[in-house]
Design a protein around this motif. Structure first.
Motif, mmCIF file in Angstrom:
data_model
loop_
_atom_site.group_PDB
_atom_site.id
_atom_site.type_symbol
_atom_site.label_atom_id
_atom_site.label_comp_id
_atom_site.label_asym_id
_atom_site.label_seq_id
_atom_site.Cartn_x
_atom_site.Cartn_y
_atom_site.Cartn_z
ATOM 1 N N SER A 270 48.115 36.440 108.530
ATOM 2 C CA SER A 270 47.465 36.122 109.807
ATOM 3 C C SER A 270 46.704 37.302 110.395
ATOM 4 O O SER A 270 46.229 37.226 111.537
ATOM 5 C CB SER A 270 48.522 35.648 110.819
ATOM 6 O OG SER A 270 49.205 34.507 110.355
ATOM 7 N N GLN A 271 46.575 38.377 109.648
ATOM 8 C CA GLN A 271 45.873 39.556 110.158
ATOM 9 C C GLN A 271 44.419 39.242 110.523
ATOM 10 O O GLN A 271 43.744 38.485 109.839
ATOM 11 C CB GLN A 271 45.897 40.677 109.115
ATOM 12 C CG GLN A 271 47.257 41.326 108.921
ATOM 13 C CD GLN A 271 47.708 42.098 110.148
ATOM 14 O OE1 GLN A 271 47.072 43.066 110.570
ATOM 15 N NE2 GLN A 271 48.810 41.639 110.739
ATOM 16 N N THR A 272 43.967 39.856 111.601
ATOM 17 C CA THR A 272 42.570 39.676 112.004
ATOM 18 C C THR A 272 41.623 40.355 111.015
ATOM 19 O O THR A 272 40.449 39.981 110.924
ATOM 20 C CB THR A 272 42.344 40.247 113.410
ATOM 21 O OG1 THR A 272 42.776 41.623 113.438
ATOM 22 C CG2 THR A 272 43.134 39.456 114.451
ATOM 23 N N PHE A 273 42.110 41.352 110.298
ATOM 24 C CA PHE A 273 41.348 42.004 109.236
ATOM 25 C C PHE A 273 41.637 41.259 107.933
ATOM 26 O O PHE A 273 42.790 41.150 107.516
ATOM 27 C CB PHE A 273 41.762 43.473 109.113
ATOM 28 C CG PHE A 273 40.910 44.289 108.199
ATOM 29 C CD1 PHE A 273 39.815 44.992 108.684
ATOM 30 C CD2 PHE A 273 41.183 44.363 106.838
ATOM 31 C CE1 PHE A 273 39.010 45.758 107.848
ATOM 32 C CE2 PHE A 273 40.400 45.116 105.983
ATOM 33 C CZ PHE A 273 39.307 45.813 106.490
ATOM 34 N N LYS A 274 40.614 40.749 107.272
ATOM 35 C CA LYS A 274 40.813 39.803 106.166
ATOM 36 C C LYS A 274 40.701 40.406 104.760
ATOM 37 O O LYS A 274 41.207 39.803 103.797
ATOM 38 C CB LYS A 274 39.801 38.659 106.283
ATOM 39 C CG LYS A 274 39.865 37.901 107.609
ATOM 40 C CD LYS A 274 41.234 37.277 107.830
ATOM 41 C CE LYS A 274 41.301 36.488 109.134
ATOM 42 N NZ LYS A 274 42.662 35.948 109.389
ATOM 43 N N ASP A 275 40.034 41.542 104.615
ATOM 44 C CA ASP A 275 39.786 42.083 103.276
ATOM 45 C C ASP A 275 41.015 42.843 102.784
ATOM 46 O O ASP A 275 41.050 44.080 102.749
ATOM 47 C CB ASP A 275 38.553 42.991 103.299
ATOM 48 C CG ASP A 275 38.124 43.419 101.902
ATOM 49 O OD1 ASP A 275 38.641 42.847 100.907
ATOM 50 O OD2 ASP A 275 37.285 44.333 101.791
ATOM 51 N N ILE A 276 42.017 42.083 102.379
ATOM 52 C CA ILE A 276 43.286 42.669 101.969
ATOM 53 C C ILE A 276 43.777 42.030 100.675
ATOM 54 O O ILE A 276 43.400 40.898 100.346
ATOM 55 C CB ILE A 276 44.377 42.506 103.051
ATOM 56 C CG1 ILE A 276 44.651 41.022 103.334
ATOM 57 C CG2 ILE A 276 43.985 43.244 104.326
ATOM 58 C CD1 ILE A 276 45.770 40.761 104.331
ATOM 59 N N GLU A 277 44.608 42.758 99.952
ATOM 60 C CA GLU A 277 45.405 42.178 98.882
ATOM 61 C C GLU A 277 46.866 42.419 99.244
ATOM 62 O O GLU A 277 47.223 43.468 99.789
ATOM 63 C CB GLU A 277 45.075 42.783 97.519
ATOM 64 C CG GLU A 277 45.353 44.263 97.389
ATOM 65 C CD GLU A 277 45.115 44.788 95.975
ATOM 66 O OE1 GLU A 277 44.724 43.995 95.099
ATOM 67 O OE2 GLU A 277 45.323 46.007 95.756
ATOM 68 N N ILE A 278 47.704 41.448 98.974
ATOM 69 C CA ILE A 278 49.111 41.504 99.363
ATOM 70 C C ILE A 278 49.940 41.544 98.084
ATOM 71 O O ILE A 278 50.093 40.531 97.399
ATOM 72 C CB ILE A 278 49.496 40.294 100.226
ATOM 73 C CG1 ILE A 278 48.526 40.161 101.411
ATOM 74 C CG2 ILE A 278 50.934 40.422 100.717
ATOM 75 C CD1 ILE A 278 48.545 38.793 102.067
ATOM 76 N N GLY B 121 50.659 30.209 96.488
ATOM 77 C CA GLY B 121 49.908 28.972 96.295
ATOM 78 C C GLY B 121 48.987 28.665 97.454
ATOM 79 O O GLY B 121 47.964 27.976 97.293
ATOM 80 N N LYS B 122 49.317 29.174 98.631
ATOM 81 C CA LYS B 122 48.512 28.917 99.825
ATOM 82 C C LYS B 122 47.478 30.005 100.088
ATOM 83 O O LYS B 122 46.466 29.749 100.736
ATOM 84 C CB LYS B 122 49.429 28.799 101.057
ATOM 85 C CG LYS B 122 50.370 27.610 101.036
ATOM 86 C CD LYS B 122 51.090 27.443 102.354
ATOM 87 C CE LYS B 122 52.080 28.554 102.628
ATOM 88 N NZ LYS B 122 52.862 28.318 103.873
ATOM 89 N N ASP B 123 47.733 31.217 99.608
ATOM 90 C CA ASP B 123 46.842 32.343 99.900
ATOM 91 C C ASP B 123 46.629 33.160 98.629
ATOM 92 O O ASP B 123 47.547 33.805 98.129
ATOM 93 C CB ASP B 123 47.448 33.224 101.001
ATOM 94 C CG ASP B 123 46.442 34.198 101.607
ATOM 95 O OD1 ASP B 123 45.643 34.781 100.842
ATOM 96 O OD2 ASP B 123 46.461 34.385 102.832
ATOM 97 N N LYS B 124 45.402 33.121 98.118
ATOM 98 C CA LYS B 124 45.089 33.769 96.842
ATOM 99 C C LYS B 124 45.106 35.298 96.938
ATOM 100 O O LYS B 124 45.020 35.984 95.912
ATOM 101 C CB LYS B 124 43.713 33.307 96.340
ATOM 102 C CG LYS B 124 43.629 31.798 96.104
ATOM 103 C CD LYS B 124 44.711 31.334 95.143
ATOM 104 C CE LYS B 124 44.619 29.834 94.892
ATOM 105 N NZ LYS B 124 45.745 29.336 94.059
ATOM 106 N N ARG B 125 45.218 35.827 98.120
ATOM 107 C CA ARG B 125 45.287 37.283 98.266
ATOM 108 C C ARG B 125 46.664 37.816 97.891
ATOM 109 O O ARG B 125 46.847 39.025 97.723
ATOM 110 C CB ARG B 125 44.938 37.686 99.705
ATOM 111 C CG ARG B 125 43.511 37.344 100.122
ATOM 112 C CD ARG B 125 43.281 37.660 101.599
ATOM 113 N NE ARG B 125 44.151 36.857 102.462
ATOM 114 C CZ ARG B 125 44.220 36.987 103.785
ATOM 115 N NH1 ARG B 125 43.460 37.891 104.390
ATOM 116 N NH2 ARG B 125 45.028 36.226 104.493
ATOM 117 N N ILE B 126 47.634 36.926 97.763
ATOM 118 C CA ILE B 126 49.000 37.325 97.429
ATOM 119 C C ILE B 126 49.163 37.436 95.911
ATOM 120 O O ILE B 126 48.876 36.498 95.172
ATOM 121 C CB ILE B 126 50.023 36.332 97.996
ATOM 122 C CG1 ILE B 126 49.977 36.345 99.526
ATOM 123 C CG2 ILE B 126 51.430 36.647 97.502
ATOM 124 C CD1 ILE B 126 50.886 35.335 100.183
#
Length: 329
Positions: free
Chosen positions: A26-34, A54-59
């Motif tokens: 939910s971060q306001t900054f979106k360019d992340i990998e988790i 499955g819900k967020d491809k950054r994970i």
């Protein structure tokens, strides 16, 4: 290249993991990998990770056998592609603006590290505890700091990994690693960072939520069963030698970790107390030879000492040390 890599070590945190991941996605900054490192969890943590991936491809999920927090963080670092690195423990959570504010600060002031404060959470109560910005001296906040600014106060900032955003280049070039122990693994990492960072900026804001004493965590057990601060002192001494800074900083290091080691003896589990006494006696003998000019010279630990008596002895040893210094001036 992803801008920020967020490293989340995961081990048996099924009750807390969703809250942690929600705060990150939910971060306001979106360019992340988790990067979630499943360190051999035996509960439903792995299933929760899969659901969120499955819900967020950054994970990204990495699974390994249980090796401890230090290993999970190292695995995350090896797989991080971001320009900046943030560590988030999986039982904690972060303010939705943390990354945006930290990245803005590290870019605006062109620093190696940005520091922010943390609320301490116990039950349903969040307070300004020992890791809050309120505990940092005002002379260090909202300023660009170099080693010269804090050389007489190396522990002016909280010595934890998770209340800072780092340039990954700083960690890579200096080979900054966590100590391979299961308690106090942040200490060497912090010390190496603060000695080698070209500059640091402290945001005057609490943006992290640190959960204290959750059931099952290492810190929830107040009876000490390791000699972590003793190990930290030896390793810190070696680091200072490697960086050619021993003569300048050894007194601060010994004062920090010998004091802590003595306090831990007073909190030792009865089944570990004899072992700890043996190790701290060896450490005292080492200090008497290598660093003979500190207050510890006048301290003697006895087998029956408890936490209160140790604190009194430390106080008296420091008084005697200061008197002897005054006489020799």
């Amino acid at each position: 290249m992803t801008e920020v890599s967020i490293i989340v070590p995961v081990y048996n945190v099924e009750q807390f993991l969703a809250r942690c991941l929600e705060s990150i996605i939910s971060q306001t900054f979106k360019d992340i990998e988790i990067i979630c490192v499943n360190d051999g969890s035996t509960d439903s943590s792995a299933k929760i990770l899969e659901e969120y991936a499955g819900k967020d491809k950054r994970i990204k999920i990495i699974t390994q056998t249980n090796k401890g927090l230090f290993s999970a963080r190292h695995t995350g670092l090896k797989n991080a592609s971001g320009q900046y690195v943030l560590f988030v423990d999986s039982d904690d959570w972060i303010d939705e603006t943390l990354i945006e504010k930290a990245v803005s600060g590290i870019k605006k002031y062109n620093t190696d590290v940005v520091v922010f404060g943390a609320y301490s959470v116990k039950g349903h109560m969040a307070t300004k505890g020992m890791y809050s910005v309120e505990k940092i001296s005002s002379k260090y906040k909202e300023k660009i700091l170099t080693l010269k600014d804090y050389e007489n106060d190396l522990f002016c900032l909280p010595p934890t990994a998770w209340n800072k955003l780092y340039k990954k280049e700083l960690l890579d070039i200096n080979n900054i690693k966590f100590q391979e122990i299961r308690n106090g693994e942040d200490q060497l990492f912090y010390l190496h960072m603060i000695l080698t960072a070209k500059n640091i900026f402290v945001l005057n804001e609490n943006l992290y939520y640190y959960v204290k004493n959750r059931p099952g965590s290492i810190t929830s057990n107040n009876r000490k069963t390791t000699d972590a601060p003793i190990a930290n002192l030896y390793i810190a001494e070696q680091l200072l030698e490697k960086l050619a800074l021993k003569e300048k900083f050894i007194t601060q290091i010994v004062n920090k970790y010998f004091n802590k080691s003595l306090s831990w003896y007073g909190k030792c589990d009865k089944n570990f107390k004899n072992n700890f006494l043996e190790n701290i006696t060896k450490l005292k003998n080492h200090l008497d030879l290598e660093c003979p000019n500190g207050w510890w010279k006048y301290f003697k630990l006895n087998e029956g000492d408890n936490y209160i008596s140790i604190k009194i002895k430390i106080f008296l040893a420091k008084i005697k040390w200061n008197l002897m210094k005054a006489e020799n001036v």
